[in-house]
Write a protein that holds these residues in place. Structure first.
Motif, PDB file in Angstrom:
ATOM      1  N   UNK A  61      22.663 -24.856  -4.704  1.00 21.98           N
ATOM      2  CA  UNK A  61      22.932 -24.210  -3.403  1.00 21.98           C
ATOM      3  C   UNK A  61      23.363 -25.232  -2.359  1.00 21.98           C
ATOM      4  N   UNK A  62      22.916 -26.486  -2.495  1.00 24.05           N
ATOM      5  CA  UNK A  62      23.161 -27.482  -1.450  1.00 24.05           C
ATOM      6  C   UNK A  62      24.492 -28.218  -1.617  1.00 24.05           C
ATOM      7  N   UNK A  63      25.171 -27.948  -2.746  1.00 21.81           N
ATOM      8  CA  UNK A  63      26.476 -28.619  -2.945  1.00 21.81           C
ATOM      9  C   UNK A  63      27.449 -28.280  -1.825  1.00 21.81           C
ATOM     10  N   UNK A  64      27.405 -27.030  -1.353  1.00 26.21           N
ATOM     11  CA  UNK A  64      28.373 -26.593  -0.338  1.00 26.21           C
ATOM     12  C   UNK A  64      28.247 -27.411   0.938  1.00 26.21           C
ATOM     13  N   UNK A  65      27.062 -27.977   1.193  1.00 29.21           N
ATOM     14  CA  UNK A  65      26.820 -28.676   2.463  1.00 29.21           C
ATOM     15  C   UNK A  65      27.104 -30.174   2.378  1.00 29.21           C
ATOM     16  N   UNK A  72      33.086 -39.351  -8.209  1.00 26.30           N
ATOM     17  CA  UNK A  72      32.547 -39.058  -6.867  1.00 26.30           C
ATOM     18  C   UNK A  72      33.729 -38.757  -5.958  1.00 26.30           C
ATOM     19  N   UNK A  73      33.659 -37.632  -5.253  1.00 30.02           N
ATOM     20  CA  UNK A  73      34.794 -37.268  -4.391  1.00 30.02           C
ATOM     21  C   UNK A  73      34.316 -36.521  -3.159  1.00 30.02           C
ATOM     22  N   UNK A  74      35.135 -36.570  -2.114  1.00 26.71           N
ATOM     23  CA  UNK A  74      34.816 -35.890  -0.856  1.00 26.71           C
ATOM     24  C   UNK A  74      34.833 -34.368  -1.054  1.00 26.71           C
ATOM     25  N   UNK A  75      33.892 -33.706  -0.380  1.00 23.84           N
ATOM     26  CA  UNK A  75      33.666 -32.269  -0.557  1.00 23.84           C
ATOM     27  C   UNK A  75      34.279 -31.475   0.600  1.00 23.84           C
ATOM     28  N   UNK A  76      35.143 -30.514   0.271  1.00 21.41           N
ATOM     29  CA  UNK A  76      35.838 -29.823   1.366  1.00 21.41           C
ATOM     30  C   UNK A  76      34.921 -28.897   2.156  1.00 21.41           C
ATOM     31  N   UNK A  77      33.968 -28.220   1.508  1.00 20.60           N
ATOM     32  CA  UNK A  77      33.106 -27.302   2.282  1.00 20.60           C
ATOM     33  C   UNK A  77      32.164 -28.087   3.196  1.00 20.60           C
ATOM     34  N   UNK A  78      31.742 -29.266   2.726  1.00 19.57           N
ATOM     35  CA  UNK A  78      30.893 -30.118   3.571  1.00 19.57           C
ATOM     36  C   UNK A  78      31.622 -30.544   4.831  1.00 19.57           C
ATOM     37  N   UNK A  79      32.944 -30.731   4.722  1.00 20.70           N
ATOM     38  CA  UNK A  79      33.735 -31.151   5.896  1.00 20.70           C
ATOM     39  C   UNK A  79      33.802 -30.026   6.924  1.00 20.70           C
ATOM     40  N   UNK A  92      43.171 -31.900   9.937  1.00 22.39           N
ATOM     41  CA  UNK A  92      44.345 -32.022  10.800  1.00 22.39           C
ATOM     42  C   UNK A  92      45.127 -33.245  10.393  1.00 22.39           C
ATOM     43  N   UNK A  93      46.221 -33.510  11.097  1.00 14.60           N
ATOM     44  CA  UNK A  93      47.067 -34.643  10.700  1.00 14.60           C
ATOM     45  C   UNK A  93      46.383 -35.982  10.978  1.00 14.60           C
ATOM     46  N   UNK A  94      45.408 -36.008  11.915  1.00 16.32           N
ATOM     47  CA  UNK A  94      44.717 -37.269  12.230  1.00 16.32           C
ATOM     48  C   UNK A  94      43.531 -37.526  11.287  1.00 16.32           C
ATOM     49  N   UNK A  95      43.262 -36.579  10.394  1.00 12.07           N
ATOM     50  CA  UNK A  95      42.136 -36.753   9.452  1.00 12.07           C
ATOM     51  C   UNK A  95      42.428 -37.963   8.556  1.00 12.07           C
ATOM     52  N   UNK A  96      41.550 -38.972   8.543  1.00 15.02           N
ATOM     53  CA  UNK A  96      41.834 -40.157   7.714  1.00 15.02           C
ATOM     54  C   UNK A  96      41.692 -39.886   6.211  1.00 15.02           C
ATOM     55  N   UNK A  97      41.064 -38.767   5.850  1.00 15.99           N
ATOM     56  CA  UNK A  97      40.880 -38.458   4.415  1.00 15.99           C
ATOM     57  C   UNK A  97      42.090 -37.670   3.900  1.00 15.99           C
ATOM     58  N   UNK A  98      42.837 -38.218   2.934  1.00 12.99           N
ATOM     59  CA  UNK A  98      44.042 -37.509   2.476  1.00 12.99           C
ATOM     60  C   UNK A  98      43.763 -36.195   1.749  1.00 12.99           C
ATOM     61  N   UNK A  99      42.580 -36.097   1.122  1.00 12.73           N
ATOM     62  CA  UNK A  99      42.343 -34.899   0.300  1.00 12.73           C
ATOM     63  C   UNK A  99      40.841 -34.732   0.056  1.00 12.73           C
ATOM     64  N   UNK A 100      40.368 -33.488   0.041  1.00 16.04           N
ATOM     65  CA  UNK A 100      38.981 -33.214  -0.361  1.00 16.04           C
ATOM     66  C   UNK A 100      38.993 -32.143  -1.459  1.00 16.04           C
ATOM     67  N   UNK A 101      37.892 -32.059  -2.182  1.00 17.54           N
ATOM     68  CA  UNK A 101      37.836 -31.168  -3.346  1.00 17.54           C
ATOM     69  C   UNK A 101      36.675 -30.184  -3.228  1.00 17.54           C
ATOM     70  N   UNK A 102      36.842 -29.013  -3.868  1.00 17.29           N
ATOM     71  CA  UNK A 102      35.724 -28.085  -4.040  1.00 17.29           C
ATOM     72  C   UNK A 102      35.099 -28.365  -5.410  1.00 17.29           C
ATOM     73  N   UNK A 103      33.880 -27.869  -5.630  1.00 20.75           N
ATOM     74  CA  UNK A 103      33.214 -28.079  -6.930  1.00 20.75           C
ATOM     75  C   UNK A 103      34.143 -27.610  -8.060  1.00 20.75           C
ATOM     76  N   UNK A 104      34.721 -26.404  -7.877  1.00 22.07           N
ATOM     77  CA  UNK A 104      35.570 -25.837  -8.946  1.00 22.07           C
ATOM     78  C   UNK A 104      36.789 -26.721  -9.216  1.00 22.07           C
ATOM     79  N   UNK A 105      37.333 -27.369  -8.168  1.00 21.64           N
ATOM     80  CA  UNK A 105      38.499 -28.256  -8.366  1.00 21.64           C
ATOM     81  C   UNK A 105      38.127 -29.407  -9.301  1.00 21.64           C
ATOM     82  N   UNK A 106      36.944 -30.000  -9.051  1.00 28.16           N
ATOM     83  CA  UNK A 106      36.553 -31.179  -9.848  1.00 28.16           C
ATOM     84  C   UNK A 106      36.271 -30.773 -11.298  1.00 28.16           C
TER      85      UNK A 106
END
Ligand code: SAM
Length: 264
Positions: free
Chosen positions: A247-251, A151-158, A183-197
């Protein structure tokens, strides 16, 4: 404030926390529960060995132990592990939960390789220094034929979430940022796209299964709709239905992926 009003407010806040937490975990839990059942049938054992890498306070480790499985939680945070032990005791599953202070980088200082039927890696690849290297360790912890739940944070959703909150520059920043941060104040160090995972699990030698969209609407609608018992069930049913549709993964706020280690 009278004692009775205080108690009512406390109970209201407790219900609110419970509903928000179950909105966050319900879809992942359903997919994971089905995966555990499938794995138990395949290996012909009722009790599985589960490793929760970065399992924190046991949001999922304790419910998994309540199903009767043995769960080892590896996490660097002593506070999280203490909370995990308290929760396991409250749930009456102390004998099934092992809390180990450690991390994904030095995983085999605290667990054996090739010993887990199912490994969870939820909300961890975002924060580690070397996601590909640490995922390789996590995969080594799995038995042949075992299942990874990622389970990982999604960059397009952000991008969508920042834009809907009116932070258009931050939304545009996520689009071009290699780590998917706003931005630099974003508490999340990294997000992923579906293809990255999919690429990460393939490079770790796993076969990727379906990707689920997690929290497509719940983080975008006003919080009162999550808190309101009248709309909660319908929103949850919508989340379950949308999770299955590519289709809803992007969101989605998060992406969930099951993957299998070959052999077994
Ligand atoms: C966002 S929390 C997720 C907790 C839990 N997996 C869940 O889904 O509720 C991230 C967790 O990863 C842990 N963590 C941070 N760095 C880690 C590492 N290198 N190896 C393992 N866990 C790590 C943190 O202590 C924290 O408990």
């Amino acid at each position: 404030m009278s004692d009775q009003t205080g108690r009512r407010e406390q109970s209201h806040r407790h219900d609110q926390t419970r509903r928000r937490s179950s909105m966050r975990t319900a879809v992942v839990w359903q997919v994971l529960h089905e995966a555990l059942d499938r794995r138990a049938r395949t290996v012909g054992r009722d009790v599985l060995d589960v490793l929760d890498a970065g399992g924190g306070t046991g949001n999922l480790a304790v419910p998994i132990a309540r199903l009767g499985h043995r769960v080892t939680v590896v996490d660097p945070s002593p506070d999280a592990l203490a909370a995990l032990e308290r929760r396991a005791a409250e749930a009456g599953v102390t004998s099934l939960v092992r809390a180990c202070q450690g991390d994904t980088h030095g995983l085999f200082d605290v667990v054996e390789p090739d010993a887990a039927d199912v490994v969870l890696c939820h909300g961890v690849l975002e924060v580690v220094e070397d996601p590909a290297g640490d995922l390789a360790h996590i995969v080594r912890a799995l038995r042949a034929g075992g299942t990874l739940s990622l389970l990982a944070a999604n960059r397009t959703g952000a991008v969508l979430a920042r834009a809907l909150a009116g932070h258009f520059e931050q939304a545009r920043h996520v689009l071009g940022d290699p780590d998917g941060r706003w931005g630099t104040a974003d508490p999340m160090p990294r997000r992923f796209a579906v293809a990255d995972l999919i690429d990460l699990v393939a490079k770790a030698g796993l076969e990727a299964g379906p990707v689920h969209a997690i929290r497509v609407f719940a983080d975008l609608v006003p919080g009162v709709l999550v808190d309101d018992p009248a709309s909660f069930d319908a929103l949850l049913a919508l989340e379950h239905a949308a999770a299955e549709q590519p289709e809803y993964r992007a969101l989605a706020t998060q992406l969930h992926l099951l993957a299998t280690k070959s052999g077994g």
